[in-house]
Design a protein around this motif. Structure first.
Motif, mmCIF file in Angstrom:
data_model
loop_
_atom_site.group_PDB
_atom_site.id
_atom_site.type_symbol
_atom_site.label_atom_id
_atom_site.label_comp_id
_atom_site.label_asym_id
_atom_site.label_seq_id
_atom_site.Cartn_x
_atom_site.Cartn_y
_atom_site.Cartn_z
ATOM 1 N N ASP B 96 44.511 68.005 70.676
ATOM 2 C CA ASP B 96 43.559 67.161 70.434
ATOM 3 C C ASP B 96 42.264 67.632 69.775
ATOM 4 O OD1 ASP B 96 45.407 65.046 70.710
ATOM 5 O OD2 ASP B 96 44.565 64.665 72.910
ATOM 6 N N ARG B 100 40.517 66.833 66.046
ATOM 7 C CA ARG B 100 39.120 66.326 66.135
ATOM 8 C C ARG B 100 38.468 67.113 65.022
ATOM 9 N NH1 ARG B 100 34.064 68.583 68.719
ATOM 10 N NH2 ARG B 100 32.805 66.779 68.266
ATOM 11 N N LEU B 101 38.819 68.510 64.985
ATOM 12 C CA LEU B 101 38.162 69.410 64.040
ATOM 13 C C LEU B 101 38.675 68.965 62.570
ATOM 14 C CD1 LEU B 101 38.214 73.164 65.053
ATOM 15 C CD2 LEU B 101 36.294 71.549 65.016
ATOM 16 N N ALA B 103 39.823 65.924 61.674
ATOM 17 C CA ALA B 103 39.039 64.800 61.392
ATOM 18 C C ALA B 103 37.655 64.937 60.887
ATOM 19 C CB ALA B 103 39.035 63.815 62.551
ATOM 20 N N ALA B 104 37.036 65.964 61.280
ATOM 21 C CA ALA B 104 35.729 66.195 60.851
ATOM 22 C C ALA B 104 35.654 66.868 59.312
ATOM 23 C CB ALA B 104 35.048 67.056 61.953
ATOM 24 N N ASP B 105 36.756 67.297 58.915
ATOM 25 C CA ASP B 105 37.160 67.938 57.467
ATOM 26 C C ASP B 105 37.366 66.823 56.463
ATOM 27 O OD1 ASP B 105 37.511 69.274 55.264
ATOM 28 O OD2 ASP B 105 38.842 70.607 56.302
ATOM 29 N N THR B 107 37.556 67.011 53.459
ATOM 30 C CA THR B 107 38.582 67.299 52.523
ATOM 31 C C THR B 107 40.124 67.598 52.830
ATOM 32 O OG1 THR B 107 37.986 69.598 52.709
ATOM 33 C CG2 THR B 107 36.603 68.491 51.355
ATOM 34 N N ALA B 108 40.276 67.329 54.103
ATOM 35 C CA ALA B 108 41.600 67.365 54.862
ATOM 36 C C ALA B 108 42.439 66.362 54.689
ATOM 37 C CB ALA B 108 41.539 68.054 56.198
ATOM 38 N N THR B 109 43.661 66.508 54.261
ATOM 39 C CA THR B 109 44.717 65.270 53.959
ATOM 40 C C THR B 109 45.157 64.887 55.310
ATOM 41 O OG1 THR B 109 46.398 66.656 53.347
ATOM 42 C CG2 THR B 109 45.419 65.535 51.584
ATOM 43 N N PRO B 110 44.701 63.788 55.840
ATOM 44 C CA PRO B 110 45.303 63.259 57.349
ATOM 45 C C PRO B 110 46.755 62.832 57.101
ATOM 46 C CG PRO B 110 43.546 61.652 56.377
ATOM 47 C CD PRO B 110 44.031 62.708 55.064
ATOM 48 N N ARG B 113 48.553 66.223 58.463
ATOM 49 C CA ARG B 113 47.582 66.609 59.810
ATOM 50 C C ARG B 113 48.647 67.206 60.748
ATOM 51 N NH1 ARG B 113 43.011 62.927 61.230
ATOM 52 N NH2 ARG B 113 42.044 64.077 59.224
#
Lengths: 290, 309
Positions: B96, B100-101, B103-105, B107-110, B113
């Motif tokens: 988790d 969380r980290l 989700a803070a990005d 530019t990251a693709t969910p 994830r």
């Protein structure tokens, strides 16, 4: 040839791929999963239930009190008033206390755990982090006030009769209109807490000790209410944070008396703008050494 | 080719104390750069400035060609980092915390994830403990989770501050393996350490910090070659041996009760030994002493490897 081809590591160029609300949802979940916050929420939601039970016990013994504060006298006649009573009774201290804890912890808690540096390396962006933290505080406040009102109305309806509500101005409104007024009151209370949350987030950027931030923020509404009691300071009163914290009765008139409410919304928006600016200035210039 | 990390006259002062003193880091792309120095020599402060956590008092920083901290939002997604030890929320599980980290990005693709997080946890050997609360983690597991966070996405640069801190020998070996794996894939690795042996084993380049100043920097082989290889002859006829060594042009020849040493220079050890035997010097043992990083460090600073003020 791009840099990444040169060194062979396929790192895609940063693009905005995540939905804008992802970070906020994650932060709100973090607030709501925290046992301490859940405990506070539980106590706040239980308060109207306890008040309802106490009223029920006293009214069945035949001791009605017409002078009771915060519509408590109305509750025996119409249980839905308990929702309004709950907000009014919790607004001076317990709701702001809960907000002090959540907003005071917002940045200072991350700093003390060391997670602030990792959020910034991600990079979350300092301004974006601040906005997200503030938004999660405000949403926590809204969830709290809505739950308090709901808990009060449900308890009141269960313990006493529920029906059309006779407003303070004498007009009677139906159930749908009552719900709407209740929602407006909860929303207004959330705005009041939002003003405090802005101060809380700012204080939270000043320290790496979350408890210090929480205590400082919790003292502010108390101090403000004390200043509000001193007549010699009447020139200051309209600018005090808590000056419009007890005008919930204005929602129970027909039409709604908007003068004090409007002033409350404006002053709290003012507090939010000022203290979020301070917080932004502080957080964006600060060296993260924790 | 631009450097992965380049600083110019980077300086950081805290009040009157200068923590980082006019350093010019140059970390070539694709290198494994060991940032070496005693505790308190300014390594972590430098790393904080590189990553935009702290502002430089003077000087400039370029990370992957982008000026920091202005280019932070563009360049940091391409950089993974472990700074000053791992730090996570104690009441969230390891997984988790990574969610969380990530989700803070923005530019990251969910969408991928889960897969990326599982892969990172697997990579650091933490898959089995991913559901445990962080507070229940041992120091070594925490360190591993920190490494996993830096590997959530493919990175062009990894900045690892004391990556083997708190790890057992097995964990240390795994980190070494991880670093070489990442480096083989083309990622530049900048790792700080106060352990000479660690840097010696992992790195292609090294920068040595001492009291906030960068006292040496370059590829390990270049730095080593600056130091003289020494020839040591164990013999009871030290003076005779010294005579022979001097004849071969060895410098700084010194005899003691157990034998003689001298800087080899251009002389061929085999020839020296042959001549010694011909001259009737009884040779018990011949050692060619190549200087390690320890000797390098001492020669550069003239001091031992202790905590800086």
């Amino acid at each position: 040839m791009s840099t990444s081809e040169l060194i062979g590591a396929p790192a895609p160029a940063p693009t905005r791929t995540a939905l804008p609300g992802t970070f906020l949802a994650s932060e709100l979940k973090l607030v709501l999963r925290r046992r301490r916050n859940l405990g506070m929420l539980g106590v706040l939601v239980a308060a109207p239930i306890v008040i309802g039970l106490a009223l029920r016990a006293s009214s069945s013994s035949g001791e009605g009190d017409g002078d009771a504060p915060a519509f408590l006298g109305e509750v025996a006649g119409n249980g839905l008033f308990l929702g309004f009573s709950g907000l009014l009774l919790l607004m001076p201290f317990f709701l702001p206390l809960a907000m002090s804890v959540v907003s005071g912890d917002s940045i200072a808690g991350e700093a003390s755990a060391g997670t602030l540096r990792y959020l910034l390396i991600v990079p979350a962006g300092r301004g974006r982090l601040l906005a997200t933290k503030y938004a999660s505080c405000v949403l926590f406040g809204l969830i709290t006030t809505v739950l308090v009102v709901t808990s009060g109305m449900v308890t009141g309806a269960a313990l006493f009769s529920a029906g059309d509500v006779t407003l303070l101005s004498g007009t009677t409104i139906g159930f749908g209109e009552t719900l709407w007024r209740a929602l407006l009151m909860a929303g207004y209370a959330a705005v009041l807490l939002g003003g405090l949350a802005a101060i809380g987030v700012f204080v939270s950027t000043l320290t790496e000790v979350p408890v210090a931030a929480m205590a400082t923020v919790a003292a502010i509404p108390v101090l403000s209410q004390i200043l509000g009691l001193i007549p010699q300071l009447s020139w200051l009163h309209p600018w005090l944070l808590t000056d419009t914290w007890s005008v919930f009765g204005d929602f129970l008139r027909e039409p709604i008396m908007t003068e004090a409410i409007g002033r409350g919304l404006l002053t709290h928006a003012g507090y939010a703008v000022i203290f979020l600016s301070f917080a932004w200035a502080r957080l964006t210039m600060r060296d993260i050494t924790s | 080719m631009t450097s992965a990390i380049a600083t110019s006259a980077l300086t950081k002062r805290f009040g009157k104390r200068t923590a980082v003193d006019v350093i010019d880091l140059d970390v070539p792309q694709g290198s494994v750069y060991g940032f070496l120095g005693p505790n308190g020599s300014g390594k972590t402060t430098t790393i904080r400035i590189l990553l935009g956590l702290a502002a430089a008092s003077e000087g400039t920083v370029h990370l992957l060609g982008e000026r920091m901290p202005d280019g932070a939002s563009a360049v940091l997604p391409r950089v993974g980092a472990l700074v000053d030890g791992p730090a996570f929320h104690p009441y969230l599980s390891g997984r988790d915390n990574l969610v969380r980290l990530d989700a803070a990005d923005r530019t990251a693709t969910p969408a991928d994830r889960r897969r990326r997080i599982d892969a990172a946890l697997e990579r650091v050997g933490l898959a089995a403990a991913a559901g445990k609360n962080y507070r229940a983690y041992s120091q070594g597991m925490r360190q591993r989770l920190g490494l996993a966070a830096s590997l959530l996405r493919p990175r062009e640069l990894l900045v690892l501050d004391e990556p083997t801190n708190g790890l057992d020998p097995q964990g240390t070996r795994e980190v070494r393996h991880l670093v070489s794996e990442v480096a083989a894939a083309g990622t530049t690795v900048f790792l700080s350490s106060h352990l000479l042996s660690e840097v010696d084993q992992m790195c292609t380049h090294v920068g040595i910090m001492r009291s906030g100043a960068l006292v040496a920097q370059g590829s390990i082989s270049t730095l080593r070659s600056a130091l003289a290889t020494r020839l040591r002859i164990d013999t009871r006829a030290g003076d005779d041996a010294a005579e022979v060594l001097r004849r071969f042009g060895l410098r700084n020849v010194a005899a003691d009760s157990t034998g003689v040493t001298g800087e080899l220079g251009g002389a061929v050890p085999e020839d020296v030994v042959e001549e010694l035997v011909k001259s009737g010097v009884p040779v018990r043992q011949v050692i060619i002493e190549r200087p390690g990083l320890e000797e390098l460090f001492v020669s550069l600073t003239g001091e031992g490897f202790d905590v800086d003020e």
